[in-house]
Design a protein around this motif. Structure first.
Motif, PDB file in Angstrom:
ATOM      1  N   THR A  77       0.842  -1.186   0.000  1.00 17.00           N
ATOM      2  CA  THR A  77       0.000   0.000   0.000  1.00 17.00           C
ATOM      3  C   THR A  77       0.878   1.238   0.000  1.00 17.00           C
ATOM      4  O   THR A  77       2.004   1.208   0.485  1.00 17.00           O
ATOM      5  N   GLN A  78       0.365   2.271  -0.594  1.00 19.82           N
ATOM      6  CA  GLN A  78       1.060   3.552  -0.672  1.00 19.82           C
ATOM      7  C   GLN A  78       0.046   4.633  -0.311  1.00 19.82           C
ATOM      8  O   GLN A  78      -1.076   4.621  -0.817  1.00 19.82           O
ATOM      9  N   LEU A  79       0.454   5.523   0.559  1.00 20.19           N
ATOM     10  CA  LEU A  79      -0.416   6.621   0.991  1.00 20.19           C
ATOM     11  C   LEU A  79       0.252   7.938   0.618  1.00 20.19           C
ATOM     12  O   LEU A  79       1.404   8.176   0.977  1.00 20.19           O
ATOM     13  N   ILE A  80      -0.464   8.786  -0.107  1.00 19.05           N
ATOM     14  CA  ILE A  80       0.031  10.104  -0.481  1.00 19.05           C
ATOM     15  C   ILE A  80      -1.035  11.116  -0.059  1.00 19.05           C
ATOM     16  O   ILE A  80      -2.047  11.263  -0.728  1.00 19.05           O
ATOM     17  N   PRO A  81      -0.817  11.775   1.086  1.00 23.80           N
ATOM     18  CA  PRO A  81      -1.888  12.616   1.628  1.00 23.80           C
ATOM     19  C   PRO A  81      -2.111  13.934   0.895  1.00 23.80           C
ATOM     20  O   PRO A  81      -3.237  14.388   0.807  1.00 23.80           O
ATOM     21  N   THR A  82      -1.081  14.593   0.416  1.00 22.88           N
ATOM     22  CA  THR A  82      -1.236  15.902  -0.190  1.00 22.88           C
ATOM     23  C   THR A  82       0.014  16.231  -0.983  1.00 22.88           C
ATOM     24  O   THR A  82       0.989  15.498  -0.946  1.00 22.88           O
ATOM     25  N   GLY A  83       0.001  17.323  -1.686  1.00 21.48           N
ATOM     26  CA  GLY A  83       1.189  17.713  -2.440  1.00 21.48           C
ATOM     27  C   GLY A  83       1.154  19.180  -2.801  1.00 21.48           C
ATOM     28  O   GLY A  83       0.119  19.839  -2.727  1.00 21.48           O
ATOM     29  N   VAL A  84       2.310  19.678  -3.209  1.00 19.07           N
ATOM     30  CA  VAL A  84       2.460  21.054  -3.657  1.00 19.07           C
ATOM     31  C   VAL A  84       2.744  21.002  -5.149  1.00 19.07           C
ATOM     32  O   VAL A  84       3.692  20.339  -5.580  1.00 19.07           O
ATOM     33  N   ILE A  85       1.924  21.676  -5.940  1.00 21.46           N
ATOM     34  CA  ILE A  85       1.999  21.619  -7.405  1.00 21.46           C
ATOM     35  C   ILE A  85       2.327  22.995  -7.954  1.00 21.46           C
ATOM     36  O   ILE A  85       1.724  23.991  -7.552  1.00 21.46           O
ATOM     37  N   GLU A  86       3.248  23.023  -8.902  1.00 21.48           N
ATOM     38  CA  GLU A  86       3.583  24.240  -9.649  1.00 21.48           C
ATOM     39  C   GLU A  86       3.300  23.956 -11.118  1.00 21.48           C
ATOM     40  O   GLU A  86       3.843  23.001 -11.683  1.00 21.48           O
TER      41      GLU A  86
END
Length: 155
Positions: A77-86
């Motif tokens: 399993t992989q969890l990616i809660p949030t991110g910063v996008i440009e």
């Protein structure tokens, strides 16, 4: 393009990039290699940093690396809660904190915290991964408690 149209386009692009990252997670968890293939630009680059140090370029090598990393796992399993996008026109970049937990093959255990550093390109109006670089921050390979039930199907 008016300010409102630019704002709406930014919102649409950001949403599509977040969806692309969510589909990456979903295809990896389920071991959906064909779905995974659809997420990448043909000349994409996928890197995994120390301590495992892997780097592949091109669609076939990227899909082969997923097979190598995923196929024999009891679960992943992989969890990616949030991110910063440009976003810059038809190109974009982002950073995402990641947590992965897996078991297998055999009694191999894997629990980590990392950061994905991504680049994206828009191809025929659709965002694709141009590059993903996985940078470990913490890794535990000690056995952990619990019972593995395998990967749920998507039915």
């Amino acid at each position: 393009m008016s300010d409102l149209e630019q704002t709406l386009q930014r919102i649409v692009d950001e949403n599509e990039i977040r969806d692309l990252v969510a589909r990456f997670v979903d295809t990896c968890v389920l071991g959906n290699h064909e779905g995974f293939r659809e997420l990448w630009a043909e000349d994409g680059l996928w890197e995994i940093g120390a301590p495992f140090n892997a780097r592949v370029e091109g669609m076939e090598a990227i899909v082969a690396m997923l097979h190598n990393l995923r196929d024999e796992r009891t679960y992943f399993t992989q969890l990616i809660p949030t991110g910063v996008i440009e976003i810059d026109g038809e190109r974009a970049s982002a950073r995402w904190p990641v947590r992965e937990v897996a078991q297998g093959p055999g009694e191999t255990y894997y629990d980590n915290l990392a950061m994905y550093v991504d680049t994206f390109t828009k191809i025929n109006g659709e965002w694709k991964f141009a590059g993903r670089s996985y940078k470990y921050m913490w890794l535990n390979t000690e056995p952990f408690a619990g019972t593995a039930f395998g990967t749920p199907s998507d039915d």
